[in-house]
Design a protein around this motif. Structure first.
Motif, PDB file in Angstrom:
ATOM      1  N   ILE A 182      -3.802  13.824  -1.395  1.00 47.79           N
ATOM      2  CA  ILE A 182      -3.302  12.481  -1.091  1.00 47.79           C
ATOM      3  C   ILE A 182      -3.160  12.287   0.409  1.00 47.79           C
ATOM      4  O   ILE A 182      -3.545  11.252   0.965  1.00 47.79           O
ATOM      5  N   ALA A 212       0.810  -1.223   0.000  1.00 46.27           N
ATOM      6  CA  ALA A 212       0.000   0.000   0.000  1.00 46.27           C
ATOM      7  C   ALA A 212       0.841   1.269   0.000  1.00 46.27           C
ATOM      8  O   ALA A 212       0.389   2.311  -0.477  1.00 46.27           O
ATOM      9  N   ILE A 213       2.063   1.226   0.520  1.00 48.22           N
ATOM     10  CA  ILE A 213       2.879   2.427   0.624  1.00 48.22           C
ATOM     11  C   ILE A 213       3.276   2.971  -0.736  1.00 48.22           C
ATOM     12  O   ILE A 213       3.631   4.151  -0.875  1.00 48.22           O
ATOM     13  N   ASN A 219     -10.520  -0.312   0.465  1.00 50.90           N
ATOM     14  CA  ASN A 219      -9.339   0.550   0.465  1.00 50.90           C
ATOM     15  C   ASN A 219      -9.134   1.235  -0.880  1.00 50.90           C
ATOM     16  O   ASN A 219      -8.823   2.431  -0.948  1.00 50.90           O
ATOM     17  N   PHE A 226       1.296   3.131  -3.466  1.00 51.42           N
ATOM     18  CA  PHE A 226       0.192   3.707  -4.235  1.00 51.42           C
ATOM     19  C   PHE A 226       0.382   5.193  -4.552  1.00 51.42           C
ATOM     20  O   PHE A 226       0.197   5.609  -5.701  1.00 51.42           O
ATOM     21  N   PRO A 227       0.741   6.047  -3.565  1.00 54.17           N
ATOM     22  CA  PRO A 227       0.829   7.478  -3.877  1.00 54.17           C
ATOM     23  C   PRO A 227       1.938   7.838  -4.861  1.00 54.17           C
ATOM     24  O   PRO A 227       1.939   8.947  -5.402  1.00 54.17           O
ATOM     25  N   GLY A 279      -5.303   9.755   2.805  1.00 60.31           N
ATOM     26  CA  GLY A 279      -4.660   8.763   3.655  1.00 60.31           C
ATOM     27  C   GLY A 279      -5.200   8.771   5.071  1.00 60.31           C
ATOM     28  O   GLY A 279      -5.350   7.723   5.701  1.00 60.31           O
ATOM     29  N   GLU A 326      -9.544   5.523  -1.844  1.00 62.00           N
ATOM     30  CA  GLU A 326      -8.558   6.296  -2.582  1.00 62.00           C
ATOM     31  C   GLU A 326      -9.140   6.853  -3.877  1.00 62.00           C
ATOM     32  O   GLU A 326      -8.911   8.007  -4.239  1.00 62.00           O
ATOM     33  N   TYR A 337      -8.297   6.581   6.295  1.00 63.28           N
ATOM     34  CA  TYR A 337      -8.185   5.173   6.683  1.00 63.28           C
ATOM     35  C   TYR A 337      -8.132   5.004   8.198  1.00 63.28           C
ATOM     36  O   TYR A 337      -8.170   3.876   8.698  1.00 63.28           O
ATOM     37  N   SER A 392       0.239   3.208   5.818  1.00 68.26           N
ATOM     38  CA  SER A 392       1.327   3.286   4.839  1.00 68.26           C
ATOM     39  C   SER A 392       1.052   4.268   3.692  1.00 68.26           C
ATOM     40  O   SER A 392       2.007   4.898   3.219  1.00 68.26           O
ATOM     41  N   PRO A 393      -0.195   4.445   3.197  1.00 68.61           N
ATOM     42  CA  PRO A 393      -0.392   5.476   2.173  1.00 68.61           C
ATOM     43  C   PRO A 393      -0.046   6.882   2.672  1.00 68.61           C
ATOM     44  O   PRO A 393       0.416   7.724   1.890  1.00 68.61           O
ATOM     45  N   GLY A 443       2.783   8.863   0.832  1.00 67.79           N
ATOM     46  CA  GLY A 443       2.473  10.175   0.277  1.00 67.79           C
ATOM     47  C   GLY A 443       3.416  11.242   0.793  1.00 67.79           C
ATOM     48  O   GLY A 443       3.902  12.093   0.021  1.00 67.79           O
TER      49      GLY A 443
END
Length: 499
Positions: A315, A80-81, A299, A83-84, A319, A303, A322, A203-204, A208
């Motif tokens: 972003i 997940a980290i 999830n 994604f941004p 985040g 987003e 969540y 993690s997002p 981010g």
């Protein structure tokens, strides 16, 4: 190192730590001889290896549980980290977003398949050795990925990173089963699951912030640093807990070393899938995996939905959305595990199941009571609530409350199913979790790919209506487990004793 334990509690099948009677002997508190200890820098561990790991003090057990919870964060967080930073990777390496998405896809696929190998290796060679090996690979793959000059190299390193990090959840659940007795295992499993489930939610935000302040490569350096810290914790605070390793499925020595190596590296891990032929394992894996798929769908939807009209959040703010989901996990982890342990004791007393020493006898299906039915209602309701409020653009706190109840219900399901899988296969507890990770990560991969196209086609409302109804129908698994559980358990007991 050891502490006295209460005499209450035994299990319907032999537990990996030995029987209660054996546990009372002095041998249960003895330090394992050096010849039996994991030899990979074992002298650096502050905790001695015990012949019966269930006889560690409560403080030592919680230290061990905390270490494996930290290790369990690595896999889901590593997915997940990233994604941004996908658009940054696309620009920096001059490739399409579709191609960059493979960085996520191959990571999840390797997390699905590789636990079968980590589980088999940890059962044969020990938990500690495999933990250290896998996290060294995790560090290496992220360092090399941070230096990648082409998308092909980056995708390859992400594949290796996902494979390495997948050991955390599989081996971690095995450690929990090694260390904790059934009467306490629910609360420990709840704490363990906090890491793997909350990791993808925070993690997002981390990804981010890192990509916004520096660039996408800083994310991989952060993961390498996380892997290094985890490796250090394993070195100093995680003794070997699997004391009956080294004799899995070996009926007689294999004369050809080459064939024996092929058996260990290829056949033994794949043979783990045979446990899906056992109905309680199959149904538990199915119910947990479909719940996990819906988690990924929610999830992705958060987003996708809250960065567009009418919300148009940044972003970083997206985040933060969540957090309610994570709060649901935390509440369920703290209260749900203890509740499940209380239910097990209550059911054993109600049925007057006592062993010859007066200890309670626990059955895995005792965990499927009012806690399971509450969870089976809460998380589908959360899906429906979130889907239609997000679809209609209702003020953001309303759908976020729904994600809290989804997190609460789904965490109870995850905790219950993982604990039961370690008890259905008491001599190979990590095998059941490996199968669970295999199936659920494949479904999570499918959910990740399908969510956005389905939202664009029919909207959040109908997507999560279908998901919620499927979740409600799937809850029939709980009724089947309650009715057929005793007969299946007896069958499993016979198989385990004859194997």
């Amino acid at each position: 190192m050891g502490a006295t334990q209460g005499s209450e509690g035994s299990f319907a099948v032999d537990s990996p730590g030995g029987s209660i009677e054996e546990g009372r002997n002095e041998k249960a508190f003895a330090i394992a001889p050096k010849s039996k200890c994991g030899r990979v820098l074992s002298q650096l561990c502050l905790l001695d290896e015990l012949e019966n790991p269930q006889r560690y003090s409560q403080a030592a057990k919680w230290v061990i549980t905390s270490v494996v919870a930290v290790a369990g964060v690595a896999g889901p967080m590593g997915s997940a980290i990233f994604f941004p930073a996908l658009s940054q990777v696309s620009d920096a390496l001059d490739t399409s977003i579709t191609t960059v998405n493979l960085c996520i896809s191959v990571y999840m696929l390797s997390m699905a398949f590789c636990p079968l190998w980590w589980s088999a290796f940890s059962e044969r060679f020990g938990r500690r050795k495999i933990y250290l090996l896998s996290f060294l690979l995790f560090i290496l793959s992220n360092v090399l990925g941070a230096h990648a000059k082409s998308i092909g190299v980056l995708i390859g390193m992400r594949l290796l990173s996902g494979a390495a990090s997948s050991s955390g959840q599989t081996i971690g659940a095995g450690v929990i089963a090694d260390v904790w007795e059934p009467k306490e295992r629910g609360k420990a499993m709840g704490v363990f699951w906090l890491g793997p489930l909350c990791g993808p939610l925070i993690s997002p935000i981390i990804g981010g912030a890192l990509s916004q302040e520096w660039n996408w490569r800083s994310i991989l350096w952060f993961l390498a640093l996380y892997g290094a810290v985890t490796t250090l914790l394993i070195l100093v605070a995680l003794p070997e807990t699997h004391t009956k390793r080294g004799n899995l499925d070996i009926k007689e020595p294999v004369k050809q070393p080459g064939l024996n190596l092929v058996k260990i590296l290829l056949l033994d891990p794949l043979k783990t899938l045979r446990y899906l032929s056992r109905p309680p394992v199959l149904l538990t894996v199915y119910y947990a995996s479909i719940t996990y798929c819906f988690l990924f769908m929610m999830n992705i939807s958060i987003e996708n939905t809250f960065q567009k009209d009418p919300y148009r959040f940044s972003i970083i703010i997206t985040g933060l959305l969540y957090i309610p989901n994570a709060l649901g996990y935390i509440v369920a982890s703290i209260l749900g595990g203890r509740w499940m342990d209380y239910i097990m004791k209550r059911e054993a007393r109600k049925s007057e199941r006592y062993d010859e020493d007066g200890g309670l006898i626990y059955h895995p299906e005792d965990r499927v009571r009012e806690n399971a039915w509450l969870a089976a209602f809460l998380y589908p309701a959360g899906l429906l609530w979130y889907g239609w409020t997000a679809d209609r653009g209702v003020a953001w706190p309303i759908p976020m409350v729904a994600t809290f109840f989804f997190g609460l219900g789904s965490m109870i399901i995850f905790n219950m199913s993982t604990t039961m899988l370690t008890e259905f296969l008491p001599h190979k507890p990590s095998a059941g979790v490996a199968i669970n990770n295999f199936v659920r990560n494949i479904l999570g991969f499918v959910g990740t790919l399908a969510t956005v196209p389905i939202i664009e086609a029919i909207g959040n409302g109908w997507l999560f209506t279908i998901a919620g109804l499927l979740a409600l129908v799937s809850a029939s698994v709980l009724w089947v487990m309650k009715v057929r559980g005793p007969r299946w358990r007896e069958s499993v007991d016979v198989r385990e004793r004859s194997s």
